[in-house]
Design an enzyme around this catalytic site. Sequence first.
Site, mmCIF file in Angstrom:
data_model
loop_
_atom_site.group_PDB
_atom_site.id
_atom_site.type_symbol
_atom_site.label_atom_id
_atom_site.label_comp_id
_atom_site.label_asym_id
_atom_site.label_seq_id
_atom_site.Cartn_x
_atom_site.Cartn_y
_atom_site.Cartn_z
ATOM 1 C CB SER A 248 -0.893 0.008 1.237
ATOM 2 O OG SER A 248 -1.488 1.273 1.392
ATOM 3 C CE LYS A 249 1.743 3.782 -5.832
ATOM 4 N NZ LYS A 249 2.903 2.930 -5.837
ATOM 5 C CB THR A 293 -7.416 -1.800 1.396
ATOM 6 O OG1 THR A 293 -7.509 -1.964 -0.024
ATOM 7 C CG2 THR A 293 -6.252 -2.629 1.913
ATOM 8 C CE LYS A 297 -11.743 -0.397 0.111
ATOM 9 N NZ LYS A 297 -11.901 0.393 -1.104
ATOM 10 C CG ASN A 318 -12.432 4.253 2.339
ATOM 11 O OD1 ASN A 318 -13.362 4.808 2.940
ATOM 12 N ND2 ASN A 318 -11.558 4.918 1.611
ATOM 13 C CG ASP A 334 -12.811 4.072 -1.539
ATOM 14 O OD1 ASP A 334 -11.664 4.548 -1.399
ATOM 15 O OD2 ASP A 334 -13.102 2.900 -1.238
ATOM 16 N N GLY A 359 -16.807 -3.817 -6.186
ATOM 17 C CA GLY A 359 -16.812 -2.901 -5.045
ATOM 18 C C GLY A 359 -16.463 -1.478 -5.428
ATOM 19 C CG ASN A 379 -19.490 -6.421 -14.546
ATOM 20 O OD1 ASN A 379 -18.298 -6.099 -14.576
ATOM 21 N ND2 ASN A 379 -19.946 -7.417 -13.792
ATOM 22 C CB THR A 381 -20.866 -11.059 -14.442
ATOM 23 O OG1 THR A 381 -19.579 -11.677 -14.483
ATOM 24 C CG2 THR A 381 -21.915 -12.070 -14.010
ATOM 25 C CE LYS A 384 -19.949 -8.944 -9.514
ATOM 26 N NZ LYS A 384 -18.547 -9.422 -9.484
HETATM 27 P P1 ATR Z 1 -13.057 -4.071 -6.953
HETATM 28 O O1 ATR Z 1 -13.365 -3.963 -5.497
HETATM 29 O O2 ATR Z 1 -11.678 -3.600 -7.334
HETATM 30 O O3 ATR Z 1 -14.097 -3.443 -7.791
HETATM 31 P P2 ATR Z 1 -14.221 -6.650 -7.469
HETATM 32 O O4 ATR Z 1 -15.340 -6.324 -6.552
HETATM 33 O O5 ATR Z 1 -13.617 -8.017 -7.422
HETATM 34 O O6 ATR Z 1 -13.011 -5.647 -7.280
HETATM 35 O O7 ATR Z 1 -14.740 -6.348 -8.966
HETATM 36 C C1 ATR Z 1 -13.951 -6.592 -10.081
HETATM 37 C C2 ATR Z 1 -14.638 -6.030 -11.319
HETATM 38 O O8 ATR Z 1 -13.724 -6.145 -12.414
HETATM 39 C C3 ATR Z 1 -15.879 -6.786 -11.700
HETATM 40 O O9 ATR Z 1 -16.762 -5.904 -12.345
HETATM 41 C C4 ATR Z 1 -15.322 -7.825 -12.682
HETATM 42 O O10 ATR Z 1 -16.248 -8.342 -13.601
HETATM 43 P P3 ATR Z 1 -17.136 -9.623 -13.205
HETATM 44 O O11 ATR Z 1 -18.221 -9.092 -12.309
HETATM 45 O O12 ATR Z 1 -17.643 -10.134 -14.482
HETATM 46 O O13 ATR Z 1 -16.234 -10.581 -12.503
HETATM 47 C C5 ATR Z 1 -14.334 -6.968 -13.413
HETATM 48 N N1 ATR Z 1 -13.313 -7.776 -14.079
HETATM 49 C C6 ATR Z 1 -12.301 -8.436 -13.488
HETATM 50 N N2 ATR Z 1 -11.565 -9.065 -14.416
HETATM 51 C C7 ATR Z 1 -12.136 -8.793 -15.618
HETATM 52 C C8 ATR Z 1 -11.831 -9.139 -16.974
HETATM 53 N N3 ATR Z 1 -10.772 -9.895 -17.253
HETATM 54 N N4 ATR Z 1 -12.621 -8.661 -17.957
HETATM 55 C C9 ATR Z 1 -13.663 -7.854 -17.656
HETATM 56 N N5 ATR Z 1 -14.010 -7.504 -16.419
HETATM 57 C C10 ATR Z 1 -13.255 -7.959 -15.404
#
Ligand code: ATR
Length: 487
Positions: A248-249, A293, A297, A318, A334, A359, A379, A381, A384
């Site tokens: 972490s920075k 972090t 969280k 956070n 954030d 998140g 997204n 998925t 989501k």
């Molecule tokens: P954070 O807290 O950093 O947002 P997270 O809650 O794990 O981390 O969410 C990661 C996000 O990056 C999600 O929207 C994820 O998409 P999925 O919901 O489909 O998993 C997206 N993500 C991660 N890797 C990805 C990839 N290779 N291509 C597209 N979206 C990706």
Amino acid sequence: MIALSCTAKTIEENIENIEANRQYIDLAELRVDFLSEDEIEKAGAFPELAGIPVILTYRKPEDGGAAVPIDEEARFAILHRLFSGGYAYVDIEDDADPALVRPLTAAAENAGTEIIRSFHDFDAVPGNLYDRLTAAADGGRFIPKAAVMPKSSADLFKIIETARRLTDTAEGQEAAARGFILLGMGAYGFPTRILAGAMGSMLTFCSPPGTSAAPGHISPSELADYGYIGISRKSRVYGIVGNPAMHSKSPVIHNAWYAAAGIDAVYLPFETADPELIIEKAELLNLGGLSVTIPHKQRIIEVAGIVDESVSAIGASNTMVNRGERGWEAFNTDWLGFLEPLKDYALKGRDALVVGAGGAARAVVYALVKEGMNVQIINRTAAKAEALAADFGCSGGGLDSARSTEPPFLVVQTTSVGMSPDIDGDPLPDFDFSGVDIVYDLIYTPEKTVFLQRAGEAGCRILNGYRMLKAQAAEQFRLFTGCKANF
Ligand code: ATR
């Protein structure tokens, strides 16, 4: 005090390292086990060349020494030959053969050299840590030293509580009459390297930049960045709980602000699987607040007595502030940090496209909806994105559902795609940026992701996540201290 571990192969190189770090250090430890054979013979002159008190140490491989096997008689013969050359301290392991130790300690005491009796555990924090330290002290005759490896936050607190027994009980004080050295190694132990002085430990060790004599050593200038010499038991402690946390920075950012504001406080990385325990031990640490972090969280909200409205809406905190008897108050900075670089733009009523639905996206969507923007979430998925959109009254779908009509005013990239080390990643390789005003990627390593690069080439204004990082930290600093951070 700060001791520089000297682990170069030659005396000359070790002296160069001392010169380069002299402004930060109080003493040096010569690690004879790292010297090449012909250099060992010259080591008698080392203290005079160093010009500061020196600890003479010849570590066995099993105690973390350089892997040169040597029999015990030969090792003690070398220590015996060298220590009289003006060494202020000689380090002798607590489990060494008494027949070899006795003549060396007698000679050292005669010469006015202080004796450190040390032990190392690279696998654990032994249950008998306090007893072993007091035994090594031999009724206040020696300086006991332990370097042990915590494997959990519970282990970290065993070390801190052991130090407390040494400083705060009559028996402990008697045993540690000449001082003691107690340090936790590795990521879990890191706070003890910074709090060593505050814990009563006589010194902390560090290594020249780019080297590390033991797990968790940082450089003298990094110790100075933590404000090591100013830290006492009265200093307020803040930190970041995460797993991992060492990358972490935040410590660099927050500690610079405490220094600039003249606040008696230190900010530490607490790598932990158990953030609740860090909070439970707040009094022991004199803990005033925590940054939180990944992956803590969400769960951290459970221990909050007071929850800010943004935390309830985003479902993540956070920032945790210790309100004493009123308990801990959970905030989310954030979303505020995210908005800071956008403060000069009129956002209300305009369209925003958010890529990702994790998140980070939640805090972004909360902020943009609060600003009155029309938000579309896409997204990988789709479900989501739809769920997140439903929570905030906006629209959501798969990556290919980006509006094809009017280009949005703002595009925000919240996924980890394109983050170092996978810097070639692009979450939307076919996205046409023409007509988009601002493209904001939350990633800041690299400074310009492929996504931002393409946006810049298409004529968009681009923002990365670095200012957001600073701005969310500045808001934490304000919540922690009541002071404004200059950034
Ligand atoms: P954070 O807290 O950093 O947002 P997270 O809650 O794990 O981390 O969410 C990661 C996000 O990056 C999600 O929207 C994820 O998409 P999925 O919901 O489909 O998993 C997206 N993500 C991660 N890797 C990805 C990839 N290779 N291509 C597209 N979206 C990706």
